[in-house]
Structures are given as C-alpha cells and as structure tokens.
Design a protein around this motif. Structure first.
Motif, PDB file in Angstrom:
ATOM      1  N   HIS A 122       0.809  -1.210   0.000  1.00 34.54           N
ATOM      2  CA  HIS A 122       0.000   0.000   0.000  1.00 34.54           C
ATOM      3  C   HIS A 122       0.856   1.282   0.000  1.00 34.54           C
ATOM      4  CE1 HIS A 122      -3.701   2.268   1.836  1.00 34.54           C
ATOM      5  NE2 HIS A 122      -3.526   2.525   0.543  1.00 34.54           N
ATOM      6  N   PRO A 123       1.698   1.478  -1.024  1.00 35.53           N
ATOM      7  CA  PRO A 123       2.519   2.709  -1.074  1.00 35.53           C
ATOM      8  C   PRO A 123       1.620   3.939  -1.213  1.00 35.53           C
ATOM      9  CG  PRO A 123       3.298   1.059  -2.632  1.00 35.53           C
ATOM     10  CD  PRO A 123       1.961   0.600  -2.163  1.00 35.53           C
ATOM     11  N   LEU A 124       1.957   4.998  -0.487  1.00 36.84           N
ATOM     12  CA  LEU A 124       1.184   6.229  -0.523  1.00 36.84           C
ATOM     13  C   LEU A 124       2.099   7.421  -0.781  1.00 36.84           C
ATOM     14  CD1 LEU A 124      -1.264   5.677   2.491  1.00 36.84           C
ATOM     15  CD2 LEU A 124      -1.858   5.738   0.064  1.00 36.84           C
ATOM     16  N   SER A 125       1.648   8.301  -1.646  1.00 39.33           N
ATOM     17  CA  SER A 125       2.400   9.515  -1.961  1.00 39.33           C
ATOM     18  C   SER A 125       1.815  10.691  -1.189  1.00 39.33           C
ATOM     19  CB  SER A 125       2.334   9.806  -3.463  1.00 39.33           C
ATOM     20  OG  SER A 125       2.800  11.111  -3.738  1.00 39.33           O
ATOM     21  N   PRO A 126       2.643  11.665  -0.808  1.00 38.70           N
ATOM     22  CA  PRO A 126       2.105  12.882  -0.191  1.00 38.70           C
ATOM     23  C   PRO A 126       1.362  13.765  -1.193  1.00 38.70           C
ATOM     24  CG  PRO A 126       4.464  13.100  -0.536  1.00 38.70           C
ATOM     25  CD  PRO A 126       4.113  11.673  -0.859  1.00 38.70           C
ATOM     26  N   ASN A 127       1.515  13.456  -2.479  1.00 40.88           N
ATOM     27  CA  ASN A 127       0.836  14.208  -3.538  1.00 40.88           C
ATOM     28  C   ASN A 127      -0.427  13.448  -3.931  1.00 40.88           C
ATOM     29  OD1 ASN A 127      -0.004  15.478  -5.924  1.00 40.88           O
ATOM     30  ND2 ASN A 127       2.071  15.832  -6.644  1.00 40.88           N
ATOM     31  N   TRP A 128      -1.575  14.077  -3.711  1.00 36.96           N
ATOM     32  CA  TRP A 128      -2.861  13.438  -3.983  1.00 36.96           C
ATOM     33  C   TRP A 128      -2.949  12.882  -5.397  1.00 36.96           C
ATOM     34  CZ3 TRP A 128      -6.044  14.807  -7.985  1.00 36.96           C
ATOM     35  CH2 TRP A 128      -5.726  15.997  -8.651  1.00 36.96           C
ATOM     36  N   TRP A 129      -2.247  13.512  -6.347  1.00 36.08           N
ATOM     37  CA  TRP A 129      -2.377  13.185  -7.762  1.00 36.08           C
ATOM     38  C   TRP A 129      -2.071  11.707  -8.027  1.00 36.08           C
ATOM     39  CZ3 TRP A 129       0.680  11.375 -11.727  1.00 36.08           C
ATOM     40  CH2 TRP A 129       0.215  11.596 -13.030  1.00 36.08           C
ATOM     41  N   PHE A 130      -1.097  11.144  -7.330  1.00 35.05           N
ATOM     42  CA  PHE A 130      -0.705   9.763  -7.606  1.00 35.05           C
ATOM     43  C   PHE A 130      -1.788   8.776  -7.166  1.00 35.05           C
ATOM     44  CE2 PHE A 130       3.359  11.979  -7.644  1.00 35.05           C
ATOM     45  CZ  PHE A 130       3.899  11.493  -8.819  1.00 35.05           C
ATOM     46  N   GLN A 131      -2.439   9.028  -6.041  1.00 31.03           N
ATOM     47  CA  GLN A 131      -3.504   8.122  -5.586  1.00 31.03           C
ATOM     48  C   GLN A 131      -4.737   8.210  -6.464  1.00 31.03           C
ATOM     49  OE1 GLN A 131      -0.748   7.620  -3.333  1.00 31.03           O
ATOM     50  NE2 GLN A 131      -1.626   9.450  -2.368  1.00 31.03           N
ATOM     51  N   GLN A 132      -5.011   9.396  -7.004  1.00 34.23           N
ATOM     52  CA  GLN A 132      -6.271   9.596  -7.716  1.00 34.23           C
ATOM     53  C   GLN A 132      -6.140   9.562  -9.243  1.00 34.23           C
ATOM     54  OE1 GLN A 132      -8.696  12.798  -6.235  1.00 34.23           O
ATOM     55  NE2 GLN A 132      -8.126  12.422  -4.112  1.00 34.23           N
ATOM     56  N   ILE A 133      -4.936   9.757  -9.773  1.00 37.23           N
ATOM     57  CA  ILE A 133      -4.759   9.789 -11.231  1.00 37.23           C
ATOM     58  C   ILE A 133      -3.580   8.930 -11.682  1.00 37.23           C
ATOM     59  CG2 ILE A 133      -4.246  11.290 -13.204  1.00 37.23           C
ATOM     60  CD1 ILE A 133      -5.719  13.554 -11.732  1.00 37.23           C
ATOM     61  N   GLY A 134      -2.406   9.195 -11.112  1.00 41.47           N
ATOM     62  CA  GLY A 134      -1.183   8.546 -11.591  1.00 41.47           C
ATOM     63  C   GLY A 134      -1.190   7.037 -11.500  1.00 41.47           C
ATOM     64  N   ILE A 135      -1.722   6.481 -10.408  1.00 39.22           N
ATOM     65  CA  ILE A 135      -1.781   5.028 -10.227  1.00 39.22           C
ATOM     66  C   ILE A 135      -3.048   4.417 -10.824  1.00 39.22           C
ATOM     67  CG2 ILE A 135      -1.865   3.161  -8.518  1.00 39.22           C
ATOM     68  CD1 ILE A 135       0.902   4.504  -8.945  1.00 39.22           C
ATOM     69  N   PRO A 136      -4.231   5.001 -10.636  1.00 36.22           N
ATOM     70  CA  PRO A 136      -5.444   4.380 -11.191  1.00 36.22           C
ATOM     71  C   PRO A 136      -5.410   4.151 -12.696  1.00 36.22           C
ATOM     72  CG  PRO A 136      -6.051   6.026  -9.565  1.00 36.22           C
ATOM     73  CD  PRO A 136      -4.558   6.163  -9.766  1.00 36.22           C
ATOM     74  N   ALA A 137      -4.742   5.044 -13.460  1.00 32.26           N
ATOM     75  CA  ALA A 137      -4.733   4.873 -14.921  1.00 32.26           C
ATOM     76  C   ALA A 137      -4.075   3.562 -15.342  1.00 32.26           C
ATOM     77  CB  ALA A 137      -4.058   6.078 -15.587  1.00 32.26           C
ATOM     78  N   PRO A 138      -2.807   3.298 -14.988  1.00 32.17           N
ATOM     79  CA  PRO A 138      -2.211   2.007 -15.399  1.00 32.17           C
ATOM     80  C   PRO A 138      -2.837   0.809 -14.686  1.00 32.17           C
ATOM     81  CG  PRO A 138      -0.704   3.220 -13.972  1.00 32.17           C
ATOM     82  CD  PRO A 138      -1.818   4.153 -14.295  1.00 32.17           C
TER      83      PRO A 138
END
Length: 789
Positions: A122-138
């Motif tokens: 469950h890696p988490l980024s401090p930048n919301w973008w990765f949880q909501q856009i960067g990771i969900p796409a691939p």
C-alpha cells in the motif's frame, strides 16, 4: 503506421457490430477497444519484449523491484509509480497475441505477485495526484487487460484492488481544483474503465457523464479552469496550459470518445465539435514533433517534456475515428509528428490571439512565432512542487520562434533564464521565485487584434516586485514576412543592466553579424537605429536539477545563440525596435536590411504604430485615449485599444478596421479616421461582452466627405461626391459652371461642346444676374417714391 491500421480496422468492426449488440456485449466491445488501444500504444512487439524481459528478470520473489523506493515521499517523480507502469507493460505482453511473451507462465506469476505486493504494501504519496490519477490509470488498464488473459488474476485480488481504488481514487465531482478541468477527466476515466471491467452501469454512466461535461466550453463568470471560447485550456487558475494539463485532458477524452463510439455512452454532437476545435489548436501549437514551450506551464522544466509526439499521435489517430471528415488533416499532423514530412507541410497561414489566455500564435509553412503575456485576468507561468524554479519572467512577453521545432529542445538546463526571448528585464543573477501555483498579473493592458492572417499584440509591463522595479510598453506586429517588435518607456530603478532579449536558442551553423543586423539558422534580426545589440554563440552549461528538484543534477553543456539589446543601468524612457525575419539567407538579409518591408510610424509611451509596405496595413497600439497623425492621416480614439487598419493609403477605398479592447473594460470605443482626400469617419465600435471580452471586432468605414467648404484643390473628389464641381456635366441637363466636362473627343457631346455649353451657361447666368439686379433696384426705387408721395 501499424497503430493507424489497427485502430482503423478495429473501428470498422465496431461501427458494424455495436448497434446490434446487447448490453452485455457492449461491455465486452468497449473492453476490447481498451485492450487493442493498449496493444498498439505500447510500441513494437520486439521493444515490448525487451523491456518486459528486463523487468521480469529484475523482479524479486515478493513482487517488488529493487530499484524502486516504495517509501518515497517525493511530490513529483514519485518512484512507486514506475511499479504500476511496469505492471501494465507486463499485462500487455501477456495478453497480446503478437507478443513473444503471450500467455507466458512466468510472466503471469510475475503479474500476480506485483499486484499482490502493491495491495499488501500500500505505497502512498504525499501528492494526492498519484492516488487519484497517476496510479489508477495504469492499474485499471492492467485489470482490463488481464480479463482477457488465458489465466486471470483471482476475483478476490481484483476486487480488493478495485475497492481500494473506490476508497482512495477520489471522485470527478469532488469540490475544488482536484475536481476540475483535466483532473476531473482523469479521475472520471478510471470510473469508466472500472465500470467496463466490472460491468457496473452506475460507475460507467457517472464516469462518462463527468468526463464529457468537460467538453462543454466554460462560463468564465462561474468557472475558470477548462476549455474556453478561444479553445485555450486554462488550469490552476486562469493559466495557459494547452501543452500540459490540456494534453492530459485530451489524451483521456479522446480515448473515452473512441471507446464509446456508436454506443449509448457516446457524447453529444456539440461536445464533439468542441473537441474538434480544441484538437485543431493543439496541432498548431506543435512544430514538427515539439510543443511550443510557452504552452507547457511548469512542465517546461522537465526533460523531454516538449516532445509529446507519441501522445499527440495517439490523439490525432483516435480523432480520425471520432471525426473521419478531417482524416487528411490528422494524417498530415501524424506525418509531421513522425518527422516524415517538413515541419510546415500542410500548415496554412494563420494568426490568432487567444483573448481568454493572453497568448498569441502565428503559424505558417515557414515558421511559428508566439507571444505569452499576462494581465490581472490571467495567471503567470507557475512554479510548484519544486518545478520551474527559474521561470519568473516567462509570461512577460516571452516569445518563441520555430522553423524546425528543435530550436529549444532540451535547452532549458543551460538557458540563461534572465534572458528569455522577447522579455525586457534587469539582469538579476538570482532569479526571483514567486509563491507556488497561480499568480495573477499586475496590469490591465494586455491583448491583441487579429484579422486571421495579420495582427498586433501589446503588453504594458510593470513589475515592482523582488527589486525588479522595471516597466515598459511592448508590442509585436505580425506581418507574415516579418514580426516587428517595439518597446517604449523602458524605465527601471533596478541596480542591474536592463536588456531586451531578441532570441536564445540552440546554435546551429554560422552566425553572420553586421552593423544593424544579425543572422543565424535561416532567421534574420534587424535592429533599429541607435541601439546597442550584443550576442554570444558559445557554450553554456547547467543542470535540470537547477530548475526542477526532481530532475537530474548531471551537468549539461550546449552551444547557444543568444542576442539582446542593452539598455544600460537604470534607463529612463528607453526604447527599442527590432524585426524578426524567418526563412531568409544571410545574403538576402543583407539586401533586406537596406529596404525593410515595414516602416515604424510611432514608438512612444502612448502610441506604437507600424506600417507594412507591401499591404499598406497599419497596426496601431493606443495605450490610452489619444490622436495619432502621420502626414495627412489622423486616427483618434477615446479609449485605449489596438487597431489593425487597412486601405488608409488607398484612394476611393473603404477603410477596414479591426479593433480589440486590450483592457477589456470598454463597452463602446469611438474611432475617428481622417485622410488627406477629406475622407472622414467616426465609428462607435461596440465591444464584445463576456465571454468574448478582448476579442476582435471588424468595421468597414464608408467614405464620408467632410470638406467644410474646402476647394477641390484642398479636398480632392472621390466616388459619390455630392459637391457640384465633383459632378460630370451631361448633355441631357445643361451643365452648370461648376461641373466637370468629360474627356470625350468624338461623338455627339465632346469635351469642346461641353465647354461651350458651360461658357454659354455662365453668360446666361451673368445676364440673368444683371436683369434681376435691375428689377431689384427698380423695386427699391419705386418703394422709396411711394413713401414720399
């Protein structure tokens, strides 16, 4: 070419089959479109095999890679994102029948292990973008791909991954900036793909509705971010971002448009027309395969960012299926993006000012030239997440000139950021840094006028922050053959020398310099009189890290051509004139310098004006209400504006006037034009209302005589002139003494006959005057006698 052929073939099958399909089959058709698009977007099968083999060999037994820092807290360049991108590559290789790893057992095991590791760790980024856009796409791509695998991932693991996506992936209608513009579409996209994978009509409908709503042009009174009426894309406030967030939006929206062709989920015709218009603009903002850096936002500080040719290619090929009527335009763009044809091939001449974005772009087969300015209505090019650390001056009249498109590619780590092309500023060694994200401009006067081919842009620059303490009036006159650049009232209290940079680009070939001009890479630069130009053409060095903390610190060295005008320290009311002449040889430039194609008519604080000799077009910038006079022509306005006037020097022609309100404050601007042939016209110009504030309106000024009793010598005759001496004498009506006899030597009524009639008329008129005078005198005498009798 393979990408194009497969998409076209797939689309043909879609159009034929989808209308007769059941709801269950629609999900399968859309899922297959997603997969086929993934296959053809992944490059060649051999290159896919090479990189997946490397990934598989490096993969550890627990499903992790040793080169990824899964605990990273980076705001950008977050290392764990690489994990999910690799999983998608592996899923493509496993399910694609053309892949050498198709249905490979070891690869399947690796995919399962990587997905399980991701869920467990469950890696988490401090930048919301990765949880909501960067990771969900691939992730959603990989899960749809594995649905078609010979062996599929377990239903439990799939459900766990989707449930976490629901929990952490955000919603496209969430409040604030994260639910607007490109962000909304990116989040909606994983709703759509989850709906397809799970055959969930609720998620699919919601995702489609939210994504396609962004194709509606925004109402600027209600919303700022998104697609505007001039087809600019604004994000992070009213900030130009066509090449950044605009491309992120376009990549997802064209995919969704492609997936839904022919289904009940397809968007409206109006939305499709808006999409077509936006794609047309994107195509012109790319020269060859490279975006113009002015439309990139903070991404300009990322290595290779202006080369988005792969993504743009995908978009234009999807557009062929969405809008087949413009297939030839998209094919032409695709060839330019692959550098198979000349960078200007298929491009028509066009000038446009984006009145919602404070941006101007001129394109032609020969070159592209743009200007980025700013006002209280728009935001400067931002810094944020430790990116674009030296871009302070980018929005203060930054220009780019591209012929091949490569002129600025990868230049930015070595760029002298205090010498941005087009900008006038003090040469501060330490570039100031504003607060992160959106920063509005400080001035009101910022705009442009355009007739679609020619135009004028102007900017009142005034920066009193960070010890810059400099102001100037700056304008650009787009005349096709040349761009004429003026600066006036350059005044500074800064301690550093103030320069206006003409260009700073990659050096290519020789530099030729003479007294008032310089030439480099098929472009000439002509400098006005009494100005001091300097240039260098040597090596410059720097690192990407110096402008973006997520980039490499490796030192880069490049040879750079850089030219500028030196205004000295603390200049007072200084000025400059220079012209940019693309597509010219050094020998041709030498001749051009002797007889330039333009004439500077005014370069003062209140008015700047230039005339193009070949067309007679005159561009005039009024920074305030005023009067401009040149020889026997006078133009006066009652408010600030920018004019492009045609036919001023053509007798008996209607004057065509294009006008724009650069301050976007006036409802009516009165323009009065007077010429030496006694033509005069007063026009009340109605300015556009929101959302078209600042756009160009056009008026045709009809000939109107204003001679105030002047003679023919003082005020020559024009068509439809009502003065007697401007009329032609005729045989039908006895000529008056004033009319002109026609130049006729033969026939029933020659000039000689006419002159005789005029003389006779004059004699009769004189006799009549004497007789009438006698009658008057007699009447007066008789009246007097009556009084005395």
């Amino acid at each position: 070419m393979l990408l194009k052929i497969v998409i076209m073939a797939l689309s043909f099958n879609i159009i034929c089959d989808v209308q007769s399909s059941s709801e269950e089959e629609i999900y399968d058709i859309m899922a297959e479109r997603v997969r086929q698009y993934m296959y053809q977007s992944s490059g060649s099968a051999s290159s896919l095999y090479s990189r997946v083999t490397i990934q598989l060999n490096a993969l550890q037994s627990d499903g992790s890679w040793p080169d990824i820092d899964y605990s990273s807290q980076a705001q950008t360049g977050w290392s764990p994102e690489t994990h999910m991108n690799r999983v998608r590559d592996m899923a493509i290789a496993y399910t694609w029948s053309s892949s050498s790893l198709f249905e490979n057992e070891a690869l399947y095991t690796g995919i399962v292990n990587t997905l399980q590791f991701w869920y467990d760790q469950h890696p988490l980024s401090p930048n919301w973008w990765f949880q909501q856009i960067g990771i969900p796409a691939p992730l959603t791509d990989a899960l749809i791909l594995m649905k078609a695998g010979n062996k599929q991932i377990s239903a439990t693991l799939e459900l766990n991954l989707f449930n976490r996506l629901i929990q952490e992936g955000g919603t496209p209608d969430q409040p604030g900036e994260t639910g607007e513009g490109a962000n909304k579409v990116n989040i909606a996209s994983h709703y759509v793909k989850r709906g397809i994978a799970q055959k969930n009509i609720t998620a699919l409908n919601f995702g489609v509705e939210q994504a396609f709503s962004v194709l509606q042009v925004v109402n600027p009174l209600v919303q700022v971010q998104g697609l505007h009426h001039d087809y600019s894309w604004l994000q992070h406030g009213p900030q130009l971002y066509n090449g950044g967030y605009g491309m992120s939006f376009l990549d997802d929206i064209t995919s969704l448009g492609y997936y839904t062709i022919g289904t009940d989920f397809q968007t409206s015709e109006q939305n499709i027309q808006n999409l077509i218009g936006f794609v047309d603009e994107i195509i012109l903002m790319v020269r060859g395969k490279y975006f113009l850096y002015n439309v990139m936002g903070r991404e300009v500080s990322r290595s290779k960012a202006i080369d988005k040719s792969t993504t743009v290619r995908k978009c234009v090929l999807k557009m062929k299926e969405i809008n087949p009527s413009k297939a030839d335009v998209y094919d032409n763009a695709d060839q330019r993006l692959q550098e198979q044809i000349d960078p200007g091939s298929g491009i028509t001449v066009r000038h446009k000012h984006y009145f919602r974005a404070d941006y101007t772009l001129y394109t032609s087969p020969s070159y592209s030239f743009d200007v980025r300015i700013v006002s209280q209505r728009t935001s400067r090019c931002e810094n944020g997440n430790n990116e674009n650390l030296k871009g302070y001056f980018l929005s203060d009249g930054g220009t780019s000139l591209t012929v091949s498109g490569r002129e600025y590619y990868e230049i930015f780590p070595v760029w002298d950021w205090k010498k941005i092309p087009g900008v006038t500023n003090p040469q501060q060694e330490t570039i100031p840094i504003r607060e992160q994200w959106s920063n509005l401009g400080k001035n009101n006067f910022s705009g442009g006028v355009s007739d679609g081919t020619y135009g004028v842009t102007a900017y009142e620059y005034n920066d009193q922050e960070f010890s810059v303490n400099t102001k100037a009036k700056k304008s650009w006159f787009f005349f096709g053959k040349e761009i004429v650049c003026l600066g006036a009232e350059i005044t500074s209290q800064a301690d550093e020398e103030v320069d206006t940079t003409i260009n700073q680009c990659l050096r290519k070939g020789d530099v030729v310099y003479e007294d008032n001009w310089i030439w480099h890479d098929s472009v000439g630069y002509l400098i006005g009189d009494e100005q001091q130009m300097e240039y260098t053409d040597g090596e410059q060095s720097g690192s990407w890290y110096s402008i973006n903390l997520a980039q490499s610190s490796t030192n880069v060295r490049l040879n750079i051509f850089k030219a500028w005008i030196n205004h000295g320290v603390k200049p007072q009311d200084a000025s400059y004139v220079y012209a940019v002449i693309p597509g010219i040889s050094a020998d041709e430039m030498k001749e051009y310098s002797k007889q330039p194609g333009y004439e500077v008519l005014s370069n003062q604080a209140g008015i700047q004006a230039v005339r193009q000799k070949s067309t007679g077009n005159v561009g005039i910038v009024f920074y305030e209400a005023g009067i401009w006079k040149q020889s026997d022509i006078t133009v006066s306005v009652n408010a600030s504006c920018i004019l492009l006037v045609k036919n001023l020097d053509k007798d008996n022609s209607d004057v065509i006037m294009h006008i724009a309100d650069a301050e976007q404050l006036s409802t009516v601007i009165q323009v009065k034009i007077e010429t030496g042939n006694c033509f005069s016209s007063i026009q009340d110009c109605i300015m556009p209302l929101n959302p078209y504030l600042g756009s160009t309106v056009t008026y045709v000024l009809k000939n109107q005589i204003s001679y105030d009793g002047k003679t023919e010598q003082e005020c020559e005759c024009i068509s439809d002139d009502t003065r007697a001496f401007c009329k032609t004498c005729t045989a039908k009506n006895n000529p008056s003494a004033e009319c002109k006899c026609p130049e006729v030597t033969q026939g029933d009524y020659t000039k000689e006959k006419c002159e005789a009639d005029k003389a006779s008329t004059e004699k009769e008129s004189a006799g009549s005057i004497h007789m009438n005078l006698g009658i008057i005198i007699a009447a007066v005498v008789l009246s007097a006698l009556t009084i005395f009798l």
